[in-house]
Structure formats: structure tokens, C-alpha cells
Design an enzyme around this catalytic site. Structure first.
Site: not given
Length: 226
Positions: A56-58, A60, A164
Site C-alpha cells: 500500500l502506498d505510504r 494510504v 489515484r
């Protein structure tokens, strides 16, 4: 549970499903705080095997799987590669994005990573590095006063920054996502240092017995308290 502890949503001898906080990287170099380093401390297994079959992106939050053995890592990675897992995200986007009111809608785009930058872009199918990104989505609610929309996003593929980029390219960047054109400071004081994107649900097969498991993490935001 201490404030820095990671919430365990589901666990077995082979793996965990945990709730990653926003603003925390999944992995990071030694000495930098990350989900990986916190779990090593929390589980009191500093030298034991621990890996992530997906990321997961930082900024998120939400459900992420953690393999505790090499066998589990291999089996879970194979599930993601063959699209046997199902992921559902919740996102608050800018503007009135009224889609899927009569049923789910699918977005299909070709996207690619931008060279030497931590971002992706929509591109032509024939462009070098182009990969198909597909997402099924629907609108959950609209906030006319705040000019925001709560979306349910179900990615079929797993491309870099897929959700995104797909929302932003249609004029509805996720709130707080300045990388893709969101209004600066739009995440509000309640949600500083994050974007309003949350991994709400994940379905996968238990690597120990093949049983279908569904894990959910409650949304930390809604349109009434963005």
C-alpha cells in the site's frame, strides 16, 4: 494496545492481515519507521521471516497481508499474480463524480510509470511501458456543499498508483493527493499527511487450507467528517 501498535485483523500460523495506518511506509531502510519494523517489534520476532505479498502506498491506510513463512509468501504472491484476490477501496474525491448509480461502471486505461519520478501517467496503448489498468467502481454518496464524492473502487489490475491516476485523469483527484492535482491542503486537519484513500476489504484464500477469507477495515473517513 499501544498507540504505535498495529491492529491485527486476522491471523494464522502462516500469515496476518493487518490495518496499516496512513503515513507509514510498508517497508523502509533500517532505522526508519515502517510497518515492517513495527510488526517485528510488536510480534517479538525481530529475526524471524516476515514479508509482504503486496503493498500500500505510504499515505494510504487499510488492509494489507503479511506472510510469516516463505511458503505463505509464495502462495499469496501467486494469488495476487493470478488475480484470485479481490480488493475494495474507499476514496473521497474532489467534485461530483456520479458514476455507477444504476450499476457498477468499469474504467479501462493504459498507464505507465514516469521515468525517474514517483508517479504514473495515462498513455496510449502503443506507448513504451504501457499497461492496462482496469477498475470497477460506483458512487456511494455525494456532498454537494463540500463538492466531494465518496467512491467504492474495485481494482481488477494492480498498477502503480492506479486508483489515484484513474480518478485524477477524469477530473476527480483523491482529496489530499497533490501529486495528481488535488487542491493543496485539501485533506483537512483531521487527515494531515495522508490522502483519503483506504483499503477497505480484501478477499484471499487461506494458504493453509484454501478457504476463502474476507477481511475488512472500517473506513477512517466519510463525507460527513472528511
Amino acid at each position: 494496545m499501544a498507540d504505535s501498535d498495529i491492529e491485527l485483523l486476522w491471523q494464522s500460523d502462516l500469515m496476518l492481515a493487518v490495518n496499516k495506518p496512513a503515513g507509514l511506509s510498508t517497508q523502509a531502510p533500517a532505522g526508519i519507521d515502517s510497518l515492517e519494523s513495527r510488526l517485528h517489534r510488536q510480534l517479538a520476532r525481530p529475526d524471524s521471516y516476515l514479508s509482504f505479498p503486496h503493498r500500500l502506498d505510504r499515505f494510504v491506510s487499510g488492509v494489507i497481508l503479511v506472510a510469516l513463512t516463505k511458503k505463505a509468501a509464495r502462495l499469496l504472491s501467486a494469488q495476487f499474480a493470478s488475480r484470485k484476490t479481490r480488493k475494495q477501496y474507499l476514496a473521497v474525491v474532489e467534485g461530483q463524480c456520479n458514476v455507477g448509480q444504476t450499476g457498477p461502471q468499469q474504467w479501462d486505461d493504459f498507464i505507465r510509470k514516469v521515468d525517474d519520478q514517483p508517479r504514473a501517467e495515462v498513455c496510449d496503448e502503443a506507448a513504451p511501458g504501457a499497461k492496462l489498468a482496469s477498475t470497477v467502481l460506483k458512487t456511494l454518496s455525494l456532498d454537494l456543499a463540500a463538492d466531494r464524492t465518496l467512491l467504492e473502487l474495485n481494482p481488477i489490475t494492480g498498477r502503480m498508483h492506479q486508483l489515484r491516476l484513474q480518478t485524477a485523469s477524469r477530473g476527480h483527484p483523491i482529496v489530499g493527493d497533490e501529486t495528481y492535482g488535488a487542491t493543496k491542503g485539501g485533506a483537512t486537519k483531521q487527515h494531515t499527511r495522508r490522502i483519503l484513500l483506504h483499503a477497505h476489504r480484501l478477499e484471499f484464500h487461506d494458504p493453509s487450507n484454501g478457504r476463502l477469507i474476507r477481511v475488512e477495515s472500517a473506513s477512517p473517513f466519510d463525507l460527513s467528517t472528511p
